[in-house]
Design an enzyme around this catalytic site. Structure first.
Site, PDB file in Angstrom:
ATOM      1  N   SER A 147      38.947  40.486  42.615  1.00 15.91           N
ATOM      2  CA  SER A 147      40.369  40.472  43.358  1.00 15.91           C
ATOM      3  C   SER A 147      39.939  39.854  44.272  1.00 15.91           C
ATOM      4  O   SER A 147      39.145  38.681  44.205  1.00 15.91           O
ATOM      5  CB  SER A 147      40.577  41.986  43.157  1.00 15.91           C
TER       6      SER A 147
ATOM      7  N   ASP B  72      44.585  42.743  37.094  1.00  7.45           N
ATOM      8  CA  ASP B  72      43.271  43.049  38.332  1.00  7.45           C
ATOM      9  C   ASP B  72      42.463  43.036  38.129  1.00  7.45           C
ATOM     10  O   ASP B  72      42.082  44.349  37.291  1.00  7.45           O
ATOM     11  CB  ASP B  72      43.685  44.066  39.776  1.00  7.45           C
TER      12      ASP B  72
END
Length: 314
Positions: A45, A158
């Protein structure tokens, strides 16, 4: 700060954590100041984004830019969408690609991997080929906030859904010693309504006040003490990632785990980069002796004593 030829291969695992991820910049700057240059960089991320900038040799310039961001400018990068997430992310990453180098991972001096989640299968995907910025973007699709990204004909979510602090990725890429940066410890139970910076203390006036600003006000507001939308999303993500991180790192612990003390950061407090970067640098300084001992580097004489504190977990 000499390094023995037989010193171990050092990897850094940069964890997920939204705006708190600017602390990764300070950590990497602090490591470089110690003479510890990781040969392996793995990010999830926001950690994938900062890692991509770092291995591209643009960290200091990037740090200068993010420290100038105001809350108003951050929100203007948020391109409103209700298809898979509130924000497309195209405006932000389009800006990155326009203003930053975007080399191929195969051309880098350091080994790099971006950790993403395959939306269809739920599998953990390590992206180690192609351009660094698209690889990082594939890891940055926080559920409910940023839209999924299509990468090599697969939709990616993510990476924090499967591997919030990618220690295992560093090991697979050849790291003997892993320095992990865990952004999600100490956050369970906190509230994360976006903080208002000085530049947004007054309401935006037309034509600035558009649909997106009204949506942000609605999503960050609450009634009768009820959690706001941002509170719910941030708390849910923090709980999930904290539990996954504890489980994964119990089975594969890092040699050094650093926890920036940024519990008051809201989910979208990207305008507070200066605070996060300063904490990252200070964290490395506090643990300089421990880091240098594992990395096989002689610490500079002017660093701290390296005592352990609540910023380092076993």
């Amino acid at each position: 700060m000499s390094k023995d030829a037989s010193a171990p291969v050092v990897g850094v695992a940069l964890g997920s954590g939204s705006a708190r991820g600017w602390a990764h910049i300070g950590v990497l700057q602090g490591l470089e100041a110690l003479g510890v240059r990781p040969q392996v960089v793995a990010g999830t991320s926001i950690g994938a984004l900062v890692g991509a900038v770092y291995v591209s040799g643009q960290l200091d310039d990037f740090a200068g830019w993010v420290q100038k961001l105001t809350a108003r400018e951050v929100w203007r990068f948020m391109d409103l969408s209700f298809s898979g997430g509130m924000v497309k992310g195209e405006a932000l990453f389009g800006y990155f690609e326009e203003h930053h180098r975007n080399p191929d991972i195969s051309e880098l001096d350091q080994r790099f991997a971006s950790v993403a989640t395959d939306m269809h299968s739920g599998r953990e995907i390590w992206i180690t080929e192609g351009r660094v910025l698209p690889a990082a973007r594939a890891s940055c699709a926080l559920p409910g906030v940023f839209s999924p990204v299509q990468f090599q004909e697969r939709w990616m979510l993510d990476g924090g859904l499967v591997n919030p602090v990618p220690v295992s990725t560093c090991r697979a890429l050849g790291a003997d010693v892993v320095i992990a940066v865990n952004l999600n410890a100490q956050l369970v139970g906190r509230h994360f309504t976006p903080a208002r910076g000085d530049d947004t203390a007054e309401p935006l006036t037309p034509p600035d006040r558009g649909l997106w600003n009204r949506v942000v006000d609605y999503l960050s507001g609450s009634e009768g003490g009820r959690p706001s939308f941002f509170d719910v999303v941030a708390s849910s993500v923090n709980i999930m990632q904290d539990r996954i991180t504890r489980s994964r790192m119990a089975g594969d612990p890092a040699e050094v785990t650093l926890v920036p003390l940024l519990a008051d950061f809201a989910l979208m407090d990207f305008h507070r980069a200066a605070e996060a970067i300063a904490e990252g640098r200070a964290l490395v300084d506090r643990h300089a002796h421990q880091i240098c001992a594992w990395a096989g580097v002689a610490p500079p004489p002017d660093v701290g004593a390296g005592e352990e504190d609540e910023g380092t977990l076993p």
